[in-house]
Write a protein that holds these residues in place. Structure first.
Motif, PDB file in Angstrom:
ATOM      1  N   GLU A  39      63.994 -50.307 127.104  1.00 17.93           N
ATOM      2  CA  GLU A  39      64.296 -51.619 126.566  1.00 17.93           C
ATOM      3  C   GLU A  39      64.792 -51.343 124.947  1.00 17.93           C
ATOM      4  N   THR A  40      65.808 -50.639 125.080  1.00 17.49           N
ATOM      5  CA  THR A  40      66.430 -50.612 123.675  1.00 17.49           C
ATOM      6  C   THR A  40      67.898 -50.578 123.554  1.00 17.49           C
ATOM      7  N   VAL A  41      68.765 -50.702 122.586  1.00 15.36           N
ATOM      8  CA  VAL A  41      70.145 -50.425 122.689  1.00 15.36           C
ATOM      9  C   VAL A  41      69.935 -48.947 122.015  1.00 15.36           C
ATOM     10  N   VAL A  42      70.658 -47.988 122.715  1.00 12.59           N
ATOM     11  CA  VAL A  42      70.771 -46.662 122.447  1.00 12.59           C
ATOM     12  C   VAL A  42      71.995 -46.122 122.060  1.00 12.59           C
TER      13      VAL A  42
ATOM     14  N   THR B 238      66.475 -53.674 103.845  1.00 13.00           N
ATOM     15  CA  THR B 238      65.325 -54.371 103.855  1.00 13.00           C
ATOM     16  C   THR B 238      64.575 -54.259 105.321  1.00 13.00           C
ATOM     17  N   LYS B 239      65.148 -53.721 106.156  1.00 12.86           N
ATOM     18  CA  LYS B 239      64.880 -53.725 107.589  1.00 12.86           C
ATOM     19  C   LYS B 239      63.609 -53.012 107.686  1.00 12.86           C
ATOM     20  N   THR B 240      62.468 -53.729 108.391  1.00 10.78           N
ATOM     21  CA  THR B 240      61.290 -53.360 108.578  1.00 10.78           C
ATOM     22  C   THR B 240      60.808 -53.557 110.077  1.00 10.78           C
ATOM     23  N   GLU B 241      61.591 -54.038 111.030  1.00 11.75           N
ATOM     24  CA  GLU B 241      61.229 -54.165 112.448  1.00 11.75           C
ATOM     25  C   GLU B 241      62.413 -53.539 113.246  1.00 11.75           C
ATOM     26  N   ALA B 242      62.036 -53.204 114.196  1.00 12.27           N
ATOM     27  CA  ALA B 242      62.865 -52.409 115.157  1.00 12.27           C
ATOM     28  C   ALA B 242      63.699 -53.192 115.983  1.00 12.27           C
ATOM     29  N   TRP B 243      63.755 -54.723 115.439  1.00 12.78           N
ATOM     30  CA  TRP B 243      64.696 -55.385 116.304  1.00 12.78           C
ATOM     31  C   TRP B 243      66.045 -55.803 115.049  1.00 12.78           C
ATOM     32  N   GLN B 244      65.627 -55.364 113.912  1.00 10.30           N
ATOM     33  CA  GLN B 244      66.638 -55.918 112.928  1.00 10.30           C
ATOM     34  C   GLN B 244      67.563 -54.792 113.014  1.00 10.30           C
ATOM     35  N   ILE B 245      68.597 -55.121 112.206  1.00  8.10           N
ATOM     36  CA  ILE B 245      69.710 -54.382 112.024  1.00  8.10           C
ATOM     37  C   ILE B 245      69.965 -54.154 110.644  1.00  8.10           C
TER      38      ILE B 245
ATOM     39  N   ILE C 261      64.581 -62.695 125.543  1.00  7.71           N
ATOM     40  CA  ILE C 261      64.276 -61.319 124.539  1.00  7.71           C
ATOM     41  C   ILE C 261      63.203 -61.737 123.810  1.00  7.71           C
ATOM     42  N   VAL C 262      62.266 -61.032 123.656  1.00 10.71           N
ATOM     43  CA  VAL C 262      60.978 -61.269 122.793  1.00 10.71           C
ATOM     44  C   VAL C 262      61.531 -61.706 121.250  1.00 10.71           C
ATOM     45  N   ASN C 263      62.299 -60.473 120.655  1.00 12.66           N
ATOM     46  CA  ASN C 263      62.464 -60.833 119.197  1.00 12.66           C
ATOM     47  C   ASN C 263      64.277 -60.515 119.202  1.00 12.66           C
ATOM     48  N   PRO C 264      65.024 -61.700 119.323  1.00 11.07           N
ATOM     49  CA  PRO C 264      66.271 -61.526 119.227  1.00 11.07           C
ATOM     50  C   PRO C 264      66.732 -60.761 117.900  1.00 11.07           C
ATOM     51  N   VAL C 265      67.821 -59.780 118.383  1.00 18.07           N
ATOM     52  CA  VAL C 265      68.564 -59.209 117.240  1.00 18.07           C
ATOM     53  C   VAL C 265      68.927 -60.029 116.224  1.00 18.07           C
ATOM     54  N   VAL C 266      68.826 -59.242 114.973  1.00 14.33           N
ATOM     55  CA  VAL C 266      69.019 -60.118 113.451  1.00 14.33           C
ATOM     56  C   VAL C 266      69.723 -58.929 112.560  1.00 14.33           C
ATOM     57  N   THR C 267      70.672 -59.309 111.716  1.00  8.84           N
ATOM     58  CA  THR C 267      70.991 -58.314 110.676  1.00  8.84           C
ATOM     59  C   THR C 267      70.521 -58.815 109.454  1.00  8.84           C
ATOM     60  N   VAL C 268      69.671 -57.962 108.756  1.00  9.68           N
ATOM     61  CA  VAL C 268      69.243 -58.391 107.489  1.00  9.68           C
ATOM     62  C   VAL C 268      69.858 -57.343 106.303  1.00  9.68           C
ATOM     63  N   LYS C 269      69.576 -57.878 105.061  1.00  7.78           N
ATOM     64  CA  LYS C 269      69.978 -57.454 103.799  1.00  7.78           C
ATOM     65  C   LYS C 269      69.977 -55.786 103.999  1.00  7.78           C
ATOM     66  N   SER C 270      71.013 -54.932 103.472  1.00  7.67           N
ATOM     67  CA  SER C 270      70.872 -53.559 103.405  1.00  7.67           C
ATOM     68  C   SER C 270      69.489 -53.149 102.826  1.00  7.67           C
TER      69      SER C 270
END
Length: 233
Positions: free
Chosen positions: A127-130, A182-189, A171-180
């Motif tokens: 269940e991941t984007v690969v 600062t990513k802390t979660e597996a669903w963040q970009i 989707i449990v946690n919708p994908v979201v882009t965060v500031k360069s």
């Protein structure tokens, strides 16, 4: 009396407008015809190149796949082997043993300069984007086009979490882009400094696309898995 006053002034001759208008229309029609003929002449090559680029991209975003099959989505939300062009579709990839390795999904959305077209690979088993690849973009060279080649940014798409809920409908946690940085979660970009709009656009495109496609894929997973018998290499 002034001699000039005695002269009869000739009326100004104004050229007829029709010949000039006709000439302009003729030139415009000729140029338009040339453009259409050039487009029609190059369309087969353009179509072929796009198909070849898509074929290559499918195996890039699904690194475990050795063959693939394209499926079209019917009005009743079922997958059938695709015939011809057009309509919503996905590309199922299979490994050397014929097992479903993942699904390549085309998506598009507005970037900074124009529409960005992408392809990403989804692995149902994890269940991941690969995988991720830009198919078309007009983003600013040296800035926005980093979404195509920045190694840190591309690293976001080796195991991006897009898990579905227990009902397999969202989707449990919708994908979201965060500031360069600062990513802390597996669903963040992790975004790109200096290309914030473009990198945020990628997150938005994937978030919208996964929300639409993954519940359908989950419901039709058996159909996609069984399609290996009619695969294309």
């Amino acid at each position: 009396m002034n001699e000039g006053m005695n002269q009869v002034m000739s009326p100004r001759v104004v050229p007829p407008a029709w010949p000039m208008f006709r000439a302009l229309v003729g030139v415009g029609m000729f140029c338009g015809l040339v453009i259409v003929l050039v487009y029609l002449g190059t369309l087969p090559a353009i179509t072929k190149n796009r198909a070849e680029a898509l074929e290559k991209a499918i195996f890039t975003v699904l690194p475990a796949a050795t063959s693939r099959q394209t499926f079209a989505l019917t009005d009743d939300q079922q997958f059938v082997p695709a015939t011809g062009d057009g309509g919503p579709r996905v590309h199922a990839g299979y490994d050397a043993d014929g097992n479903l390795a993942g699904v390549a999904i085309e998506a598009a959305g507005m970037g900074y300069a124009d529409t960005i077209e992408i392809l990403y690979g989804y692995a149902p088993a994890t269940e991941t984007v690969v995988g991720f690849q830009v198919l078309a973009t007009k983003e600013t060279p040296g800035l926005g086009d980093k979404i195509e080649k920045d190694p840190v940014f591309l690293g976001n798409f080796t195991a991006l979490d897009v898990r579905l809920d227990a009902a397999r409908t969202a989707i449990v946690n919708p994908v979201v882009t965060v500031k360069s940085g600062t990513k802390t979660e597996a669903w963040q970009i992790d975004g790109i400094t200096g290309a914030t709009v473009s990198s945020v656009a990628i997150g938005d495109i994937i978030a919208a696309s996964t929300a639409r496609w993954l519940p359908v894929i989950a419901a039709e997973l058996d159909t996609l898995a069984e399609g290996a018998g009619d695969d294309e290499s």
